[in-house]
Design a protein around this motif. Structure first.
Motif, short mmCIF file in Angstrom:
data_model
loop_
_atom_site.label_atom_id
_atom_site.label_comp_id
_atom_site.label_asym_id
_atom_site.label_seq_id
_atom_site.Cartn_x
_atom_site.Cartn_y
_atom_site.Cartn_z
N THR A 90 94.48 6.97 38.91
CA THR A 90 93.74 5.75 39.29
C THR A 90 92.52 6.05 40.15
O THR A 90 91.78 5.14 40.51
N GLN A 91 92.28 7.30 40.46
CA GLN A 91 91.12 7.65 41.28
C GLN A 91 89.93 8.00 40.39
O GLN A 91 90.12 8.52 39.28
N THR A 92 88.74 7.70 40.85
CA THR A 92 87.54 8.04 40.08
C THR A 92 86.60 8.87 40.95
O THR A 92 86.70 8.86 42.17
N GLU A 146 82.57 8.90 41.29
CA GLU A 146 81.34 8.24 40.85
C GLU A 146 80.18 9.23 40.94
O GLU A 146 80.33 10.32 41.49
N GLN A 181 81.12 8.36 35.33
CA GLN A 181 82.31 8.33 36.18
C GLN A 181 83.36 9.30 35.62
O GLN A 181 83.56 9.35 34.41
N LEU A 239 87.22 9.67 35.45
CA LEU A 239 88.37 8.78 35.63
C LEU A 239 89.66 9.56 35.40
O LEU A 239 89.84 10.21 34.38
N ASN A 258 93.16 8.55 34.80
CA ASN A 258 93.84 7.27 34.57
C ASN A 258 95.32 7.33 34.95
O ASN A 258 95.87 8.40 35.22
N ARG A 260 83.77 8.62 31.65
CA ARG A 260 83.38 7.34 31.06
C ARG A 260 81.88 7.33 30.88
O ARG A 260 81.13 7.73 31.76
N GLN A 299 84.50 7.13 25.94
CA GLN A 299 85.07 8.07 26.92
C GLN A 299 85.20 9.44 26.29
O GLN A 299 85.56 9.55 25.12
#
Ligand SMILES: *[C@@H]1O[C@H](CO)[C@@H](O)[C@H](O)[C@H]1NC(C)=O
Ligand SMILES: *[C@@H]1O[C@H](CO)[C@@H](O)[C@H](O)[C@H]1NC(C)=O
Ligand SMILES: *[C@@H]1O[C@H](CO)[C@@H](O)[C@H](O)[C@H]1NC(C)=O
Ligand SMILES: *[C@@H]1O[C@H](CO)[C@@H](O)[C@H](O)[C@H]1NC(C)=O
Ligand SMILES: *[C@@H]1O[C@H](CO)[C@@H](O)[C@H](O)[C@H]1NC(C)=O
Ligand SMILES: *[C@@H]1O[C@H](CO)[C@@H](O)[C@H](O)[C@H]1NC(C)=O
Ligand SMILES: *[C@@H]1O[C@H](CO)[C@@H](O)[C@H](O)[C@H]1NC(C)=O
Ligand SMILES: *[C@@H]1O[C@H](CO)[C@@H](O)[C@H](O)[C@H]1NC(C)=O
Length: 613
Positions: free
Chosen positions: A159-161, A163, A225, A227, A229, A237, A243
């Motif tokens: 859940t961390q990205t 940027e 980004q 990702l 997941n 992304r 993706q």
């Protein structure tokens, strides 16, 4: 005695009744402004509601006054750290972390500010340790003001990205949280890239050693980004909604496994998983590595390469291993991945070229492809070596296919390469070529009376689970080795998968289960200082057969992971110290096993335990 018993009973009942309530009460993940933590071994961290993650001070070893402010996986024995304020060092005992309206403030015991969450102008109302591993500071209107996920160190979680302009920075070593040389960055052009930076103060970076190649044909298809997941897959992304998945194969599901991806201290970005439901200590299982071969992928014109200067990199189990060439030794003995210092630096100061003063040592299949200062072509091997001996600048030559490259120090990007059919020659003063020094400091070098002591940790398991076994085994060791004078019977040996014996027990017990030792057991040869040498030798002779089996095991099962094995070994020896005050606690033992804590060379068990009686 009865009295004490009753007291204990009452105490236990109180704990049973109130413990669940206590944990519930403080465990909704909410932390209100004004709360603080102090760096001591008794301070309880801030837990996520599920208990999977903890935020607080993790002690780096028992009897150790250093604590790391961090977030860690709290339900696994390794208590693996996934976040720390980037570039900070461990803090001394008594340091405090305070949550106030301005954010988090880390202070040393004298009250000096060491770190804080910058720029939150008195707006924080509370904080939340999320089950995802994200620590969030929130405004009273529930707006997120600061997140550990937006300020990562070397690890990302599902859940961390990352940027654009975000980055991960490796640690200096596995146990040193200072910034290392390796960076993983999401660039504005849409590429996720890895670089080294040899000089931390530099604004620029050395060449890329990995790129996701997701800048796209035009801006509308560029990446924006990274990702990770919630199913454990890492992807880039793109702005057009597509993706690019980096994780090459399917990963065991997140419902049953913890996941993390860490830019490891050796520069390899590694995705790991760890079963949520487990017995023993399964450890983290690597699932993917980027880049595939860091020894070759780091190939820029600046910097030292995957290893330090003058060092040589080779890949083992997809991880780089660095080793100083013969005649070179580690500049920092605590950093096996650092620079190697030459025993001799060629100099032109004498003015006179005396080729007879020097000789060359051939090192097979080793290449330092950078930093040539002269190419001789065509050349023969003899002409090549002669050219180096007659050149006071020359520290080494590489000969391949009629070409001769002269090299100056420091050598960079060293790697083992058996594909090119090349020969490397290093220059030494005549008669001065020392033996190959291993990067792992050899304890026997420092002891006055070197004898071979055999320590047998006997495993009656199949040898294929060797390393796993030690992981589980040494964890049990602390419990098991509460020193017992009892000699194990053969039945006991069968009924437990693990026995670890003091030397005395071993010698006494050998007759009892010699057969077992010969078959499924492994032994370990420890070279160290034996206080009562002659007696130890008697014992060693008795165990000759074991010693031979030991050698075999080493070669077949454990050689690939020698460094780890040595660490296990030393932990094992600490665990069987007769003086119980010397034995590490379980927690320390597991930290030593994981490599979080340095393992000091253990003293030998006392002479009494060595005496064969
Ligand atoms: C945490 O505290 C905030 C503010 O007091 C509140 O709105 C929120 O519901 C609390 N969350 C939990 C899980 O208790
Ligand atoms: C915790 O994380 C989940 C998943 O990212 C998110 O939906 C939720 O809002 C977070 N909760 C808080 C209080 O930050
Ligand atoms: C919450 O407060 C912050 C700071 O005052 C403000 O910028 C933000 O817009 C507010 N958010 C909401 C949802 O009210
Ligand atoms: C970590 O490495 C840095 C830089 O070499 C050094 O200054 C620091 O003392 C080390 N920290 C520890 C805890 O060893
Ligand atoms: C960018 O690519 C998209 C489709 O891939 C295309 O429709 C668009 O015209 C391109 N833009 C430019 C400026 O080339
Ligand atoms: C964990 O594993 C044990 C033994 O394999 C099993 O009995 C148990 O149901 C598992 N628990 C969960 C939550 O999967
Ligand atoms: C190599 O050295 C020998 C003797 O020093 C010389 O005769 C020969 O021409 C040299 N060969 C090359 C290719 O330089
Ligand atoms: C060796 O060098 C010759 C001439 O420079 C070249 O033609 C040949 O391809 C090279 N061989 C290898 C294996 O690099």
């Amino acid at each position: 005695m009865n009295h004490t018993f009753h007291q204990s009973l009452v105490f236990i009942i109180i704990i049973i009744i109130f413990f669940p309530l206590c944990t519930l009460a403080q465990n909704n993940g909410n932390i209100t402004v004004g709360t603080s933590l102090t760096a001591t071994e008794n301070s309880s961290p801030w837990l996520s509601p599920s208990g999977d993650f903890a935020f607080g001070f993790q002690q780096l070893g028992d009897n150790n006054d250093l604590f790391q402010l961090s977030i860690w996986f709290n339900r696994i024995p390794d208590r693996t750290i996934v976040w720390y304020p980037r570039g900070t060092n461990p803090v001394p005992r008594g340091s405090t972390l305070q949550l106030d309206a301005a954010g988090l403030l880390l202070r040393d015991p004298r009250g000096r500010l060491l770190w804080n969450t910058n720029g939150l102008v008195d707006e924080v109302a509370y904080a939340f340790m999320n089950n995802t591993g994200n620590f969030v500071l929130l405004h009273s209107n529930s707006t997120w003001l600061w997140e550990s996920f937006r300020n990562p160190s070397d690890t990302i979680l599902p859940t961390q990205t990352i940027e654009i302009d975000g980055m991960l920075v490796s640690r200096k070593t596995q146990t040193n949280f200072s910034e290392g040389r390796f960076y993983a960055r999401m660039l504005g052009d849409g590429n996720f890239v890895f670089n080294t930076r040899s000089v931390p103060s530099n604004t620029g970076f050395d060449d890329e050693y990995y790129s996701s190649f997701t800048s796209g044909v035009n801006a509308s298809s560029s990446g924006y980004q990274v990702l990770f997941n919630d199913r454990g897959s890492i992807s880039i992304r793109r702005r057009n909604g597509q993706q690019t998945i980096l994780t090459p194969r399917s990963i065991p599901p997140a419902s049953d496994n913890y996941h993390r991806a860490t830019l490891d201290f050796d520069g390899v970005f590694t995705q790991y998983y760890h079963p949520r439901n487990f017995s023993g200590n399964p450890g983290w299982i690597p699932a993917s590595f980027w880049p595939e071969n860091i020894c070759f992928n780091i190939n820029g014109d600046t910097g030292s390469g995957a290893c330090g200067y003058n060092s040589v990199c080779r890949l083992e189990n997809q991880r780089p291993v660095c080793q100083c060439p013969q005649g070179y030794s580690l500049a920092d003995p605590n950093n096996a991945y650092g620079d190697c210092r030459p025993r001799f630096v060629p100099t032109c100061a004498d003015g006179e070229i005396r080729s007879d003063l020097y000789e060359l040592l051939e090192i097979s299949d080793t290449d330092w492809p950078k930093n040539d200062y002269e190419l001789i072509e065509p050349s023969t091997v003899d002409n090549c070596t002669a050219a180096c001996l007659n050149d006071c600048f020359c520290a080494a030559v590489i000969f391949r296919n009629n070409s001769c490259w002269k090299k100056k120090l420091p050598l960079s990007n060293g790697r083992v390469d058996a594909t090119l059919g090349l020969a490397a020659f290093l220059k030494f003063r005549r008669g001065d070529i020392p033996p190959l020094t291993p990067n792992v400091p050899n304890p026997s070098n420092h002891t006055r009376d070197q004898r071979t002591l055999i320590l047998v940790i006997s495993a009656l398991l199949g040898s294929s689970v060797f390393v796993n076994f030690i992981l589980i085994g040494v964890t049990c060791l602390g419990f098991f080795l509460i020193y017992s004078k009892k000699i194990p019977s053969q039945d006991q040996v069968h009924s437990t998968n693990l026995r670890c014996f003091t030397y005395k027990e071993l010698v006494q017990a050998t007759n009892g289960f010699k057969e077992e030792l010969g078959r499924g057991a492994f032994g370990i040869v420890y070279k160290g200082d034996v206080p009562n040498g002659s007696k130890a030798i008697v014992a060693v002779k008795k165990l000759d057969r074991v010693a031979q089996d030991t050698e075999k095991e080493f070669r077949t099962e454990a050689l690939r992971d020698r460094e780890r094995l040595e660490r296990f070994l030393m932990v094992g020896i600490w665990c069987i110290q007769e003086d119980s005050s010397l034995r590490p606690t379980m927690r320390k033992a597991s930290q030593m096993l994981e490599g979080i804590v340095e393992v000091a060379v253990p003293p030998c068990p006392s002479p009494f335990s060595l005496t064969p009686t």
